[in-house]
Scaffold this motif. Sequence first.
Motif, mmCIF file in Angstrom:
data_model
loop_
_atom_site.group_PDB
_atom_site.id
_atom_site.type_symbol
_atom_site.label_atom_id
_atom_site.label_comp_id
_atom_site.label_asym_id
_atom_site.label_seq_id
_atom_site.Cartn_x
_atom_site.Cartn_y
_atom_site.Cartn_z
ATOM 1 N N THR A 1 0.805 -1.226 0.000
ATOM 2 C CA THR A 1 0.000 0.000 0.000
ATOM 3 C C THR A 1 0.838 1.277 0.000
ATOM 4 O O THR A 1 0.410 2.299 -0.520
ATOM 5 C CB THR A 1 -0.949 0.010 1.199
ATOM 6 O OG1 THR A 1 -0.187 -0.168 2.390
ATOM 7 C CG2 THR A 1 -1.958 -1.117 1.094
ATOM 8 N N GLY A 2 2.023 1.234 0.591
ATOM 9 C CA GLY A 2 2.874 2.421 0.632
ATOM 10 C C GLY A 2 3.271 2.894 -0.752
ATOM 11 O O GLY A 2 3.225 4.098 -1.048
ATOM 12 N N ILE A 3 3.641 1.969 -1.603
ATOM 13 C CA ILE A 3 4.011 2.303 -2.982
ATOM 14 C C ILE A 3 2.807 2.880 -3.725
ATOM 15 O O ILE A 3 2.929 3.861 -4.453
ATOM 16 C CB ILE A 3 4.569 1.065 -3.709
ATOM 17 C CG1 ILE A 3 5.869 0.605 -3.037
ATOM 18 C CG2 ILE A 3 4.788 1.348 -5.186
ATOM 19 C CD1 ILE A 3 6.346 -0.761 -3.476
ATOM 20 N N GLN B 1 1.180 10.598 -4.447
ATOM 21 C CA GLN B 1 1.643 11.683 -3.573
ATOM 22 C C GLN B 1 0.695 11.887 -2.383
ATOM 23 O O GLN B 1 0.336 13.003 -2.034
ATOM 24 C CB GLN B 1 1.846 12.971 -4.366
ATOM 25 C CG GLN B 1 2.886 12.809 -5.446
ATOM 26 C CD GLN B 1 3.115 14.074 -6.251
ATOM 27 O OE1 GLN B 1 2.277 14.961 -6.291
ATOM 28 N NE2 GLN B 1 4.267 14.149 -6.882
ATOM 29 N N VAL B 2 0.319 10.769 -1.772
ATOM 30 C CA VAL B 2 -0.549 10.765 -0.601
ATOM 31 C C VAL B 2 0.216 10.123 0.556
ATOM 32 O O VAL B 2 0.718 9.006 0.421
ATOM 33 C CB VAL B 2 -1.853 9.970 -0.878
ATOM 34 C CG1 VAL B 2 -2.692 9.835 0.380
ATOM 35 C CG2 VAL B 2 -2.648 10.619 -2.002
ATOM 36 N N PRO C 1 -5.553 6.123 3.584
ATOM 37 C CA PRO C 1 -4.184 6.340 4.049
ATOM 38 C C PRO C 1 -3.965 6.054 5.534
ATOM 39 O O PRO C 1 -2.852 5.738 5.936
ATOM 40 C CB PRO C 1 -3.939 7.820 3.752
ATOM 41 C CG PRO C 1 -4.909 8.173 2.683
ATOM 42 C CD PRO C 1 -6.107 7.320 2.933
ATOM 43 N N PHE C 2 -5.004 6.162 6.357
ATOM 44 C CA PHE C 2 -4.825 6.011 7.795
ATOM 45 C C PHE C 2 -5.753 4.975 8.425
ATOM 46 O O PHE C 2 -5.905 4.944 9.645
ATOM 47 C CB PHE C 2 -4.984 7.370 8.475
ATOM 48 C CG PHE C 2 -3.959 8.351 7.958
ATOM 49 C CD1 PHE C 2 -2.642 8.283 8.385
ATOM 50 C CD2 PHE C 2 -4.305 9.289 7.005
ATOM 51 C CE1 PHE C 2 -1.689 9.160 7.890
ATOM 52 C CE2 PHE C 2 -3.349 10.164 6.495
ATOM 53 C CZ PHE C 2 -2.040 10.102 6.943
ATOM 54 N N ALA C 3 -6.366 4.138 7.596
ATOM 55 C CA ALA C 3 -7.236 3.078 8.096
ATOM 56 C C ALA C 3 -7.455 2.053 6.985
ATOM 57 O O ALA C 3 -7.313 2.364 5.806
ATOM 58 C CB ALA C 3 -8.586 3.646 8.538
ATOM 59 N N TYR C 4 -7.813 0.849 7.391
ATOM 60 C CA TYR C 4 -8.223 -0.171 6.431
ATOM 61 C C TYR C 4 -9.142 -1.155 7.127
ATOM 62 O O TYR C 4 -9.153 -1.269 8.346
ATOM 63 C CB TYR C 4 -7.030 -0.890 5.789
ATOM 64 C CG TYR C 4 -6.180 -1.711 6.719
ATOM 65 C CD1 TYR C 4 -6.480 -3.043 6.985
ATOM 66 C CD2 TYR C 4 -5.043 -1.173 7.319
ATOM 67 C CE1 TYR C 4 -5.695 -3.805 7.823
ATOM 68 C CE2 TYR C 4 -4.249 -1.928 8.163
ATOM 69 C CZ TYR C 4 -4.569 -3.244 8.397
ATOM 70 O OH TYR C 4 -3.785 -3.995 9.238
ATOM 71 N N SER C 5 -9.931 -1.866 6.328
ATOM 72 C CA SER C 5 -10.780 -2.913 6.870
ATOM 73 C C SER C 5 -10.887 -4.045 5.857
ATOM 74 O O SER C 5 -10.614 -3.864 4.666
ATOM 75 C CB SER C 5 -12.171 -2.379 7.241
ATOM 76 O OG SER C 5 -12.860 -1.952 6.096
#
Length: 110
Positions: free
Chosen positions: A65-67, A73-74, A101-105
């Motif tokens: 997910t980082g890539i 550009q987030v 960007p700051f959560a997932y489910s």
Amino acid sequence: MSHVTTHVLDALAGTPARGIAVTLSRRGAEGWEPVAQGLTDADGRVRDLGPELLEKGVYQVRFETGIYFATRQVATFYPEVEIAFEVKGAEHCHVPLLLSPFAYSTYRGS
């Protein structure tokens, strides 16, 4: 059809998450052993992640997910997401990911 499939939706953009590298691994005696790799398509799906049938055991789907967010550009808190699950038989395993960007489910998909 693969025994395991996935679908990634980008909740921030409100669109399928295209181009995320995904790795399916099986937990073995020495740790996680890669089984298959894929890349999410234009619909955010990997439809052919591994063979038609997997042995019973504990598996993991890892999403890069980082890539994905860096190319947009987030900023993100999660450079990767790993979801472990158990294969108990021949039933299809769909492992969806709802991503921001700051959560997932995730949940047991069909």
